[in-house]
Scaffold this motif. Structure first.
Motif, PDB file in Angstrom:
ATOM      1  N   GLN A 118       0.785  -1.260  -0.133  1.00 26.60           N
ATOM      2  CA  GLN A 118      -0.062  -0.015  -0.116  1.00 26.60           C
ATOM      3  C   GLN A 118       1.012   1.465   0.040  1.00 26.60           C
ATOM      4  N   ASP A 119       1.860   1.349   0.716  1.00 28.42           N
ATOM      5  CA  ASP A 119       2.865   2.314   0.876  1.00 28.42           C
ATOM      6  C   ASP A 119       3.278   2.548  -0.522  1.00 28.42           C
ATOM      7  N   ILE A 120       3.829   1.283  -1.138  1.00 17.45           N
ATOM      8  CA  ILE A 120       4.749   1.657  -2.381  1.00 17.45           C
ATOM      9  C   ILE A 120       3.666   2.186  -3.448  1.00 17.45           C
ATOM     10  N   GLU A 121       2.463   1.842  -3.467  1.00 14.89           N
ATOM     11  CA  GLU A 121       1.662   2.127  -4.457  1.00 14.89           C
ATOM     12  C   GLU A 121       1.202   3.696  -4.059  1.00 14.89           C
ATOM     13  N   LYS A 122       1.215   4.018  -3.048  1.00 14.17           N
ATOM     14  CA  LYS A 122       0.646   5.229  -2.680  1.00 14.17           C
ATOM     15  C   LYS A 122       1.970   6.138  -3.330  1.00 14.17           C
ATOM     16  N   TYR A 123       3.196   5.766  -2.912  1.00 12.86           N
ATOM     17  CA  TYR A 123       4.319   6.660  -3.304  1.00 12.86           C
ATOM     18  C   TYR A 123       4.251   6.732  -4.729  1.00 12.86           C
ATOM     19  N   VAL A 124       3.918   5.648  -5.587  1.00 19.27           N
ATOM     20  CA  VAL A 124       4.077   5.586  -6.864  1.00 19.27           C
ATOM     21  C   VAL A 124       2.860   6.686  -7.600  1.00 19.27           C
ATOM     22  N   LEU A 125       1.623   6.416  -6.968  1.00 20.45           N
ATOM     23  CA  LEU A 125       0.571   7.484  -7.385  1.00 20.45           C
ATOM     24  C   LEU A 125       0.796   9.076  -7.198  1.00 20.45           C
ATOM     25  N   ASP A 126       1.472   9.017  -5.962  1.00 20.01           N
ATOM     26  CA  ASP A 126       1.679  10.639  -5.462  1.00 20.01           C
ATOM     27  C   ASP A 126       2.784  11.152  -6.660  1.00 20.01           C
ATOM     28  N   LYS A 127       3.786  10.327  -7.002  1.00 16.79           N
ATOM     29  CA  LYS A 127       4.581  10.836  -7.745  1.00 16.79           C
ATOM     30  C   LYS A 127       4.169  11.150  -9.310  1.00 16.79           C
ATOM     31  N   ILE A 128       3.120  10.203  -9.698  1.00 21.27           N
ATOM     32  CA  ILE A 128       2.758  10.447 -11.082  1.00 21.27           C
ATOM     33  C   ILE A 128       1.677  11.511 -11.083  1.00 21.27           C
ATOM     34  N   VAL A 129       0.914  11.523 -10.237  1.00 18.99           N
ATOM     35  CA  VAL A 129      -0.044  12.855 -10.017  1.00 18.99           C
ATOM     36  C   VAL A 129       0.904  14.176  -9.787  1.00 18.99           C
ATOM     37  N   GLU A 130       2.082  14.189  -9.326  1.00 17.41           N
ATOM     38  CA  GLU A 130       2.786  15.379  -9.160  1.00 17.41           C
ATOM     39  C   GLU A 130       3.284  15.818 -10.523  1.00 17.41           C
ATOM     40  N   LYS A 131       3.592  14.769 -11.442  1.00 17.86           N
ATOM     41  CA  LYS A 131       4.276  15.069 -12.596  1.00 17.86           C
ATOM     42  C   LYS A 131       3.125  15.748 -13.376  1.00 17.86           C
ATOM     43  N   LEU A 132       1.571  15.199 -13.318  1.00 19.70           N
ATOM     44  CA  LEU A 132       0.552  15.639 -14.123  1.00 19.70           C
ATOM     45  C   LEU A 132       0.098  17.123 -13.780  1.00 19.70           C
ATOM     46  N   ILE A 133       0.130  17.080 -12.409  1.00 16.92           N
ATOM     47  CA  ILE A 133      -0.521  18.293 -11.770  1.00 16.92           C
ATOM     48  C   ILE A 133       0.681  19.024 -10.942  1.00 16.92           C
ATOM     49  N   PRO A 134       1.553  19.784 -11.370  1.00 14.62           N
ATOM     50  CA  PRO A 134       2.535  20.304 -10.464  1.00 14.62           C
ATOM     51  C   PRO A 134       2.023  20.827  -9.027  1.00 14.62           C
ATOM     52  N   PRO A 135       2.811  20.851  -8.071  1.00 18.47           N
ATOM     53  CA  PRO A 135       2.003  21.455  -6.807  1.00 18.47           C
ATOM     54  C   PRO A 135       2.050  22.853  -6.777  1.00 18.47           C
ATOM     55  N   LEU A 136       1.147  23.473  -5.910  1.00 21.13           N
ATOM     56  CA  LEU A 136       1.057  24.677  -5.827  1.00 21.13           C
ATOM     57  C   LEU A 136       2.193  25.536  -4.986  1.00 21.13           C
ATOM     58  N   PRO A 137       2.548  26.494  -5.371  1.00 29.13           N
ATOM     59  CA  PRO A 137       3.561  27.206  -4.749  1.00 29.13           C
ATOM     60  C   PRO A 137       3.157  27.499  -3.335  1.00 29.13           C
ATOM     61  N   LYS A 138       4.196  27.981  -2.443  1.00 29.54           N
ATOM     62  CA  LYS A 138       3.780  28.103  -1.191  1.00 29.54           C
ATOM     63  C   LYS A 138       3.149  29.562  -0.958  1.00 29.54           C
ATOM     64  N   GLY A 139       2.277  29.348   0.237  1.00 29.55           N
ATOM     65  CA  GLY A 139       1.425  30.725   0.248  1.00 29.55           C
ATOM     66  C   GLY A 139       0.164  30.753  -0.621  1.00 29.55           C
ATOM     67  N   ALA A 140      -0.352  29.685  -1.191  1.00 29.38           N
ATOM     68  CA  ALA A 140      -1.526  29.603  -1.930  1.00 29.38           C
ATOM     69  C   ALA A 140      -2.678  29.831  -0.958  1.00 29.38           C
ATOM     70  N   SER A 141      -3.863  30.660  -1.544  1.00 31.41           N
ATOM     71  CA  SER A 141      -4.888  30.896  -0.755  1.00 31.41           C
ATOM     72  C   SER A 141      -5.537  29.240  -0.473  1.00 31.41           C
ATOM     73  N   GLU A 142      -6.325  29.204   0.708  1.00 25.07           N
ATOM     74  CA  GLU A 142      -7.196  28.100   0.841  1.00 25.07           C
ATOM     75  C   GLU A 142      -8.194  27.633  -0.004  1.00 25.07           C
ATOM     76  N   GLN A 143      -8.809  28.690  -0.863  1.00 23.78           N
ATOM     77  CA  GLN A 143      -9.642  28.251  -2.084  1.00 23.78           C
ATOM     78  C   GLN A 143      -8.641  27.351  -3.062  1.00 23.78           C
ATOM     79  N   LYS A 144      -7.326  27.985  -3.484  1.00 19.81           N
ATOM     80  CA  LYS A 144      -6.607  27.367  -4.540  1.00 19.81           C
ATOM     81  C   LYS A 144      -6.396  26.035  -4.082  1.00 19.81           C
ATOM     82  N   VAL A 145      -5.846  25.934  -2.641  1.00 22.14           N
ATOM     83  CA  VAL A 145      -5.468  24.422  -2.282  1.00 22.14           C
ATOM     84  C   VAL A 145      -6.677  23.707  -2.198  1.00 22.14           C
ATOM     85  N   GLU A 146      -7.675  23.988  -1.735  1.00 21.02           N
ATOM     86  CA  GLU A 146      -9.119  23.030  -1.943  1.00 21.02           C
ATOM     87  C   GLU A 146      -9.370  22.733  -3.384  1.00 21.02           C
ATOM     88  N   GLU A 147      -9.239  23.554  -4.290  1.00 17.63           N
ATOM     89  CA  GLU A 147      -9.492  23.286  -5.661  1.00 17.63           C
ATOM     90  C   GLU A 147      -8.266  22.333  -6.205  1.00 17.63           C
TER      91      GLU A 147
END
Length: 440
Positions: A118-147
Motif C-alpha cells: 500500500q505504501d509503495i502504491e501510494k508513493y508511485v501514485l503521488d509521484k505520477i500525480v505530481e508530474k501531471l499536476i505540479p504542486p501549488l507554490p507556497k502561500g497559495a490561498s485556501e480556495q486554491k489549495v481546496e481546488e
C-alpha cells in the motif's frame, strides 16, 4: 505445519516415497521446534542432515523443491559436479553458502515489499500525480489549495483506473547498479566492487531522465519506492539470520564426487578434494559473504544421488558421518507412473490440456490411453536408461506432437487421446530398442 500436514501436502505432487517424505517432514518440523527452545539449548541442537538415494526421476529433487516452497524457507539447489576443490578452476564449495545468503535476502526483501504494498502504491501514485499536476507554490490561498486537492483526487482515481496509462511523463531512470550477485566472489573482492560502484553511481549521468508512458512509469517508480521505503540494512540482517537458522542447501548429484573403488574415477583428484572442502561447511564453520559472516552450524544439508556407478560408502568416511539420516527412494513401476499422470496436482496431462485450451482446443485423455502411456513409459525405461517419471514427458509429447503443431485445425473441437492413438504413435518406437534409445 506438523509432519503429517507436510506429508499430506507432498502427496499432492509426489506419488509414493513415504519414507523420504516422512524423514523430510520431521527434519522440517525440527527446524521449528529448535527455534522455540531456550537460547542455550538451541545452540546445542544440530540439524540431522539427510542423504537421499534413488535413481533419476523418482522424486528426490521434487521433494526438496516442494518442501522449501511450502515453508517459505531460504533454499537453494546446487549440483555437486559443478564444484572443484580449492586450487582448481571452477566454483569453490563455499559459494553455495553465499548463494543461500543471496536467496535468503531476496526472500526477506520480497516479504517486506508485500507488507509495504500500500505504501509503495501510494508513493508511485503521488509521484505520477505530481508530474501531471505540479504542486501549488507556497502561500497559495485556501480556495486554491481546496481546488488543487479536488483536482489531484480526481487525477489519482483516473491514474488508478488506468485511464491515463497512454500519456507520457518524464521520470528518472533507475540508477544503474554494478552489483554482480556472484556467489563465488570472496567478501574482500565484493567490498572493492561496492566502492567502485559508489563512484559510478555518484555520477549525475547515471540517472538520466527519460520519457515513458504512465503504464511504464508505474513499474519504474515501484523500484524507486522500494529503495526509498524499505529498510535495506534491516532486511540484510534478517536475511543473514534466517539463512543461518532456517537455510536449506540441497546438494544434487553427490554421487558424482564419490570415488569408487574400481579405479576409473581416480583419474580425477578433484572429486575427493570437493568432499574434503565440503566437510567443514557441513560440520559447521564461518563463511564470509559480501553481506557479512554466516555460521553454517544450523544450515540443513540434504544430499541426493543415484549411486548407479558408485556407493554411498565410496564417500569419505567423515562426510558420510555428517549425513546420519539415509533414505532410499523406490523405483517407479507402471502403477506409480499411472498415478503420477492422474493423481498429482497440475500433472503433465492437466498442463497440456491447459496449454491447448489457449488455442481453443479441448484436449482430453481416456483412462485406457493414460494406462497405455504409463505402460509404454515403463517399457521404454526398462529397454533404455531408467529415467523414472521424466520418461512421461517424452512419451506424452510424442503422442500429442502433431495435434500441438496443427492446433489451428482443431480450434473449437473436442480432441480425445485414445488408447488406439497412443499405440499407433508409440508401439513401433518402443518395440525397436535402437529407435527407442534415440527417440524415447
Amino acid at each position: 505445519m506438523t509432519p503429517k500436514e507436510i506429508v499430506s501436502y507432498l502427496d499432492e505432487y509426489i506419488i509414493g516415497q513415504k519414507d523420504a517424505k516422512k524423514v523430510v517432514a520431521i527434519a522440517l518440523r525440527n527446524r521449528y521446534r529448535r527455534l522455540q527452545l531456550p537460547k542455550e539449548i538451541q545452540d546445542e541442537v544440530m540439524p540431522k542432515n539427510i542423504l537421499m538415494i534413488g535413481s533419476t526421476g523418482v522424486g528426490k529433487t521434487e521433494i526438496a523443491r516442494r518442501m522449501a516452497k511450502i515453508m517459505g524457507l531460504p533454499f537453494i539447489k546446487v549440483e555437486a559436479s559443478k564444484y572443484t576443490e580449492v586450487g582448481f578452476v571452477g566454483r569453490d564449495v563455499e559459494s553455495m553458502v553465499r548463494d543461500l545468503v543471496v536467496s535468503s535476502i531476496n526472500l526477506v526483501k520480497e516479504e517486506h515489499r508485500n507488507k509495504s504494498t500500500q505504501d509503495i502504491e501510494k508513493y508511485v501514485l503521488d509521484k505520477i500525480v505530481e508530474k501531471l499536476i505540479p504542486p501549488l507554490p507556497k502561500g497559495a490561498s485556501e480556495q486554491k489549495v481546496e481546488e488543487y486537492e479536488n483536482a489531484a483526487n480526481k487525477m489519482r482515481q483516473k491514474v488508478l483506473n488506468g485511464e491515463m496509462d497512454h500519456l507520457k511523463i518524464e521520470v528518472e531512470a533507475p540508477k544503474r547498479t554494478f552489483e554482480i550477485e556472484d556467489g563465488n566472489m570472496p567478501a574482500e573482492f565484493a567490498k572493492v566492487q561496492e566502492t567502485i560502484a559508489k563512484v559510478f553511481i555518484a555520477s549525475p549521468k547515471d540517472s538520466p531522465k527519460k520519457e515513458v508512458t504512465i503504464k511504464e512509469a508505474k513499474e519504474l517508480l515501484k523500484v524507486e519506492a522500494s529503495e526509498a521505503l524499505l529498510d535495506l540494512e534491516a532486511i540484510k540482517q534478517e536475511g543473514l539470520k534466517r539463512a543461518e537458522n532456517s537455510g536449506i542447501i540441497f546438494i544434487d548429484e553427490i554421487d558424482k564426487v564419490a570415488v569408487s573403488g574400481n579405479g576409473g574415477q581416480r583419474q580425477d583428484p578433484s572429486k575427493e578434494g570437493v568432499q574434503r572442502d565440503l566437510l567443514p561447511i557441513v560440520e559447521g564453520s564461518v563463511v564470509n559473504t559480501k553481506y557479512g559472516s554466516i555460521k553454517t552450524d544450523h544450515i540443513l544439508f540434504i544430499a541426493a544421488g543415484a549411486f548407479s556407478l558408485s556407493k554411498p560408502s565410496d564417500l569419505i568416511a567423515e562426510l558420510q558421518g555428517r549425513f546420519p539420516l539415509r533414505v532410499e527412494l523406490d523405483s517407479l513401476d507402471e502403477e506409480a507412473l499411472y498415478k503420477i499422470l492422474t493423481q498429482t496436482k497440475n500433472s503433465i496431462l492437466r498442463q497440456y490440456e491447459a496449454l491447448l485450451s489457449v488455442e481453443d482446443v479441448h484436449l482430453s485423455f481416456s483412462d485406457t490411453a493414460i494406462r497405455a502411456l504409463a505402460h509404454y513409459s515403463q517399457v521404454a525405461n526398462e529397454k533404455t536408461e531408467d529415467i523414472g517419471a521424466r520418461r512421461l514427458h517424452t512419451v506424452v509429447e510424442q503422442v500429442i506432437e502433431e495435434i500441438s503443431f496443427e492446433a489451428e485445425n482443431y480450434k473449437g473441437k473436442e480432441v480425445e487421446i485414445t488408447e488406439i492413438l497412443v499405440k499407433e504413435k508409440l508401439e513401433s518406437l518402443v518395440a525397436d530398442s535402437d529407435t527407442a534409445h534415440y527417440i524415447l
